[in-house]
Design a protein around this motif. Structure first.
Motif, PDB file in Angstrom:
ATOM      1  N   TRP A  28       0.974  -1.133  -0.225  1.00  0.00           N
ATOM      2  CA  TRP A  28      -0.010  -0.004   0.038  1.00  0.00           C
ATOM      3  C   TRP A  28       0.863   1.266   0.094  1.00  0.00           C
ATOM      4  O   TRP A  28       2.002   1.251   0.742  1.00  0.00           O
ATOM      5  CB  TRP A  28      -0.997   0.067   1.118  1.00  0.00           C
ATOM      6  CG  TRP A  28      -2.132  -0.785   1.038  1.00  0.00           C
ATOM      7  CD1 TRP A  28      -2.193  -2.370   1.087  1.00  0.00           C
ATOM      8  CD2 TRP A  28      -3.256  -0.537   0.665  1.00  0.00           C
ATOM      9  NE1 TRP A  28      -3.365  -2.832   1.147  1.00  0.00           N
ATOM     10  CE2 TRP A  28      -4.213  -1.953   0.498  1.00  0.00           C
ATOM     11  CE3 TRP A  28      -4.020   0.762   0.314  1.00  0.00           C
ATOM     12  CZ2 TRP A  28      -5.427  -1.768   0.318  1.00  0.00           C
ATOM     13  CZ3 TRP A  28      -5.393   0.487  -0.294  1.00  0.00           C
ATOM     14  CH2 TRP A  28      -6.231  -0.488  -0.157  1.00  0.00           C
ATOM     15  N   TYR A 149     -10.119   7.505   1.330  1.00  0.00           N
ATOM     16  CA  TYR A 149     -10.852   6.148   0.551  1.00  0.00           C
ATOM     17  C   TYR A 149      -9.507   5.091   0.661  1.00  0.00           C
ATOM     18  O   TYR A 149      -8.216   5.554   0.638  1.00  0.00           O
ATOM     19  CB  TYR A 149     -10.987   6.589  -0.816  1.00  0.00           C
ATOM     20  CG  TYR A 149      -9.955   7.196  -1.897  1.00  0.00           C
ATOM     21  CD1 TYR A 149      -8.817   6.618  -2.340  1.00  0.00           C
ATOM     22  CD2 TYR A 149     -10.113   8.576  -2.052  1.00  0.00           C
ATOM     23  CE1 TYR A 149      -8.089   6.873  -3.252  1.00  0.00           C
ATOM     24  CE2 TYR A 149      -9.125   9.185  -2.937  1.00  0.00           C
ATOM     25  CZ  TYR A 149      -8.033   8.417  -3.602  1.00  0.00           C
ATOM     26  OH  TYR A 149      -7.224   8.823  -4.430  1.00  0.00           O
ATOM     27  N   ASP A 151      -8.319   2.485  -1.857  1.00  0.00           N
ATOM     28  CA  ASP A 151      -8.533   1.875  -3.565  1.00  0.00           C
ATOM     29  C   ASP A 151      -7.726   0.974  -3.595  1.00  0.00           C
ATOM     30  O   ASP A 151      -6.356   0.680  -3.624  1.00  0.00           O
ATOM     31  CB  ASP A 151      -8.120   3.051  -4.405  1.00  0.00           C
ATOM     32  CG  ASP A 151      -8.181   2.763  -5.999  1.00  0.00           C
ATOM     33  OD1 ASP A 151      -8.912   1.581  -6.123  1.00  0.00           O
ATOM     34  OD2 ASP A 151      -8.044   3.444  -6.660  1.00  0.00           O
ATOM     35  N   TYR A 152      -8.439  -0.446  -3.746  1.00  0.00           N
ATOM     36  CA  TYR A 152      -7.709  -1.477  -3.690  1.00  0.00           C
ATOM     37  C   TYR A 152      -7.297  -1.948  -5.212  1.00  0.00           C
ATOM     38  O   TYR A 152      -6.448  -2.785  -5.307  1.00  0.00           O
ATOM     39  CB  TYR A 152      -8.719  -2.890  -3.315  1.00  0.00           C
ATOM     40  CG  TYR A 152      -8.781  -2.783  -1.897  1.00  0.00           C
ATOM     41  CD1 TYR A 152      -7.967  -3.719  -1.174  1.00  0.00           C
ATOM     42  CD2 TYR A 152      -9.765  -2.060  -1.206  1.00  0.00           C
ATOM     43  CE1 TYR A 152      -8.211  -3.989   0.063  1.00  0.00           C
ATOM     44  CE2 TYR A 152      -9.696  -2.174   0.219  1.00  0.00           C
ATOM     45  CZ  TYR A 152      -9.139  -3.311   0.930  1.00  0.00           C
ATOM     46  OH  TYR A 152      -8.941  -3.316   2.392  1.00  0.00           O
ATOM     47  N   ARG A 153      -7.632  -1.140  -6.146  1.00  0.00           N
ATOM     48  CA  ARG A 153      -7.227  -1.258  -7.444  1.00  0.00           C
ATOM     49  C   ARG A 153      -5.674  -0.880  -7.711  1.00  0.00           C
ATOM     50  O   ARG A 153      -4.865  -1.627  -7.879  1.00  0.00           O
ATOM     51  CB  ARG A 153      -8.134  -0.521  -8.514  1.00  0.00           C
ATOM     52  CG  ARG A 153      -7.403  -0.696 -10.002  1.00  0.00           C
ATOM     53  CD  ARG A 153      -8.152   0.267 -10.974  1.00  0.00           C
ATOM     54  NE  ARG A 153      -9.521  -0.243 -11.295  1.00  0.00           N
ATOM     55  CZ  ARG A 153     -10.545   0.450 -10.712  1.00  0.00           C
ATOM     56  NH1 ARG A 153     -10.492   1.615 -10.145  1.00  0.00           N
ATOM     57  NH2 ARG A 153     -11.639  -0.298 -10.965  1.00  0.00           N
ATOM     58  N   ASP A 154      -5.525   0.252  -6.969  1.00  0.00           N
ATOM     59  CA  ASP A 154      -3.928   0.811  -7.140  1.00  0.00           C
ATOM     60  C   ASP A 154      -3.432   0.624  -5.606  1.00  0.00           C
ATOM     61  O   ASP A 154      -2.079   1.097  -5.546  1.00  0.00           O
ATOM     62  CB  ASP A 154      -4.111   2.319  -7.420  1.00  0.00           C
ATOM     63  CG  ASP A 154      -4.421   2.393  -8.960  1.00  0.00           C
ATOM     64  OD1 ASP A 154      -4.217   1.625  -9.693  1.00  0.00           O
ATOM     65  OD2 ASP A 154      -5.253   3.413  -9.163  1.00  0.00           O
ATOM     66  N   SER A 158      -5.758   7.156   0.664  1.00  0.00           N
ATOM     67  CA  SER A 158      -5.462   8.599   0.439  1.00  0.00           C
ATOM     68  C   SER A 158      -6.232   9.362   1.683  1.00  0.00           C
ATOM     69  O   SER A 158      -7.444   9.160   2.049  1.00  0.00           O
ATOM     70  CB  SER A 158      -6.438   9.085  -0.781  1.00  0.00           C
ATOM     71  OG  SER A 158      -6.440  10.240  -0.896  1.00  0.00           O
ATOM     72  N   TYR A 180     -14.702  10.097  -4.966  1.00  0.00           N
ATOM     73  CA  TYR A 180     -14.834   8.862  -4.822  1.00  0.00           C
ATOM     74  C   TYR A 180     -14.862   7.968  -6.098  1.00  0.00           C
ATOM     75  O   TYR A 180     -14.838   6.977  -6.002  1.00  0.00           O
ATOM     76  CB  TYR A 180     -15.865   8.299  -3.652  1.00  0.00           C
ATOM     77  CG  TYR A 180     -15.381   8.425  -2.361  1.00  0.00           C
ATOM     78  CD1 TYR A 180     -14.218   8.127  -1.731  1.00  0.00           C
ATOM     79  CD2 TYR A 180     -16.260   9.295  -1.669  1.00  0.00           C
ATOM     80  CE1 TYR A 180     -13.920   8.398  -0.450  1.00  0.00           C
ATOM     81  CE2 TYR A 180     -15.898   9.606  -0.120  1.00  0.00           C
ATOM     82  CZ  TYR A 180     -14.930   9.165   0.191  1.00  0.00           C
ATOM     83  OH  TYR A 180     -14.521   9.420   1.655  1.00  0.00           O
ATOM     84  N   LYS A 183     -12.978   4.601  -7.344  1.00  0.00           N
ATOM     85  CA  LYS A 183     -11.882   4.221  -6.234  1.00  0.00           C
ATOM     86  C   LYS A 183     -12.646   2.721  -5.924  1.00  0.00           C
ATOM     87  O   LYS A 183     -13.977   2.487  -5.671  1.00  0.00           O
ATOM     88  CB  LYS A 183     -11.892   4.812  -4.860  1.00  0.00           C
ATOM     89  CG  LYS A 183     -11.496   6.298  -5.124  1.00  0.00           C
ATOM     90  CD  LYS A 183     -10.186   6.326  -6.078  1.00  0.00           C
ATOM     91  CE  LYS A 183      -9.662   7.954  -6.214  1.00  0.00           C
ATOM     92  NZ  LYS A 183     -10.440   8.699  -7.193  1.00  0.00           N
ATOM     93  N   GLN A 184     -11.799   1.778  -6.020  1.00  0.00           N
ATOM     94  CA  GLN A 184     -12.520   0.357  -5.809  1.00  0.00           C
ATOM     95  C   GLN A 184     -12.368  -0.407  -4.466  1.00  0.00           C
ATOM     96  O   GLN A 184     -11.339  -0.352  -3.976  1.00  0.00           O
ATOM     97  CB  GLN A 184     -11.761  -0.423  -6.979  1.00  0.00           C
ATOM     98  CG  GLN A 184     -12.094  -1.992  -6.916  1.00  0.00           C
ATOM     99  CD  GLN A 184     -11.689  -2.656  -8.189  1.00  0.00           C
ATOM    100  OE1 GLN A 184     -11.939  -2.527  -9.147  1.00  0.00           O
ATOM    101  NE2 GLN A 184     -11.039  -3.703  -7.959  1.00  0.00           N
TER     102      GLN A 184
END
Length: 209
Positions: A28, A149, A151-154, A158, A180, A183-184
């Protein structure tokens, strides 16, 4: 709820560095911008997994900021209740009347520094809207809202974007949704749509946080 919010103990620098290393170790990145003032509400979204708590806690420790967070009072019973409070938890009785929001707002502003983190979905499972408690609390205290947030994609945590609520719920929620967008969550199908719950009517009306 007590009349005074006990401040959790500050972490030493080595703990902050260790937390950041652990966060980086699990892949992360942490993005941070200084907060706009000493009081505010931190909205944490999306929240679909127990992993969110671990990532968020490591981020909190890495920043060294004493974010408070709200949770149902049943989570604060022995033997882990004292630890939950040490980590910054504030027990909330969800059966409390509307005055609880006003009381919490007043208690926040009495503190020299108090930012309260709230997960507006209120559950890791799917629900068709956000709970409105964060909105009422931010308006009652007249404080900024920090939009956190994960964001599990990236794999980005944040702690950057802030908004000031205008009282126009449609416009405010549109501004929040724009931050948002894209954001995943870990489980995207469980993420709630970014809209407030419809208002309740009648003598049983409650505002929960």
């Amino acid at each position: 709820m007590s009349d005074h919010l006990l401040r959790p103990a500050a972490l030493p620098t080595w703990c902050q560095r260790t937390a950041l290393r652990l966060l980086n170790l699990i892949g992360w990145k942490l993005h941070y911008k200084p907060l706009p003032g000493p009081h505010g509400i931190a909205v944490v979204y999306p929240h679909t997994s127990n992993w969110d708590f671990l990532v968020g806690l490591l981020g909190k420790w890495a920043l060294g900021l004493q974010f408070r967070w709200l949770a149902k009072d049943s989570l604060f019973k022995p033997p882990i209740g004292a630890l939950m409070r040490y980590w910054g938890g504030i027990a909330v009785d969800r059966r409390a009347p509307m005055g609880a929001t006003r009381s919490l707002a007043q208690n926040m502003l009495r503190e020299e520094w108090c930012w309260v983190a709230i997960t507006p979905e209120g559950t890791r499972g799917y629900r068709p809207h956000w709970k409105s408690g964060f909105y009422h609390l931010a308006v009652a205290a007249d404080v900024p809202v920090l939009l956190v947030y994960m964001d599990y994609r990236d794999k980005v945590l944040s702690v950057v974007d802030t908004v000031r609520l205008s009282g126009d719920q449609d416009a405010d929620m549109a501004a929040i949704a724009a931050v948002y967008a894209g954001k995943q969550a870990l489980y995207p199908e469980l993420a709630a749509p970014i809209k407030l719950a419809p208002p309740h009517t009648g003598p049983e009306r409650r505002k929960s946080v």
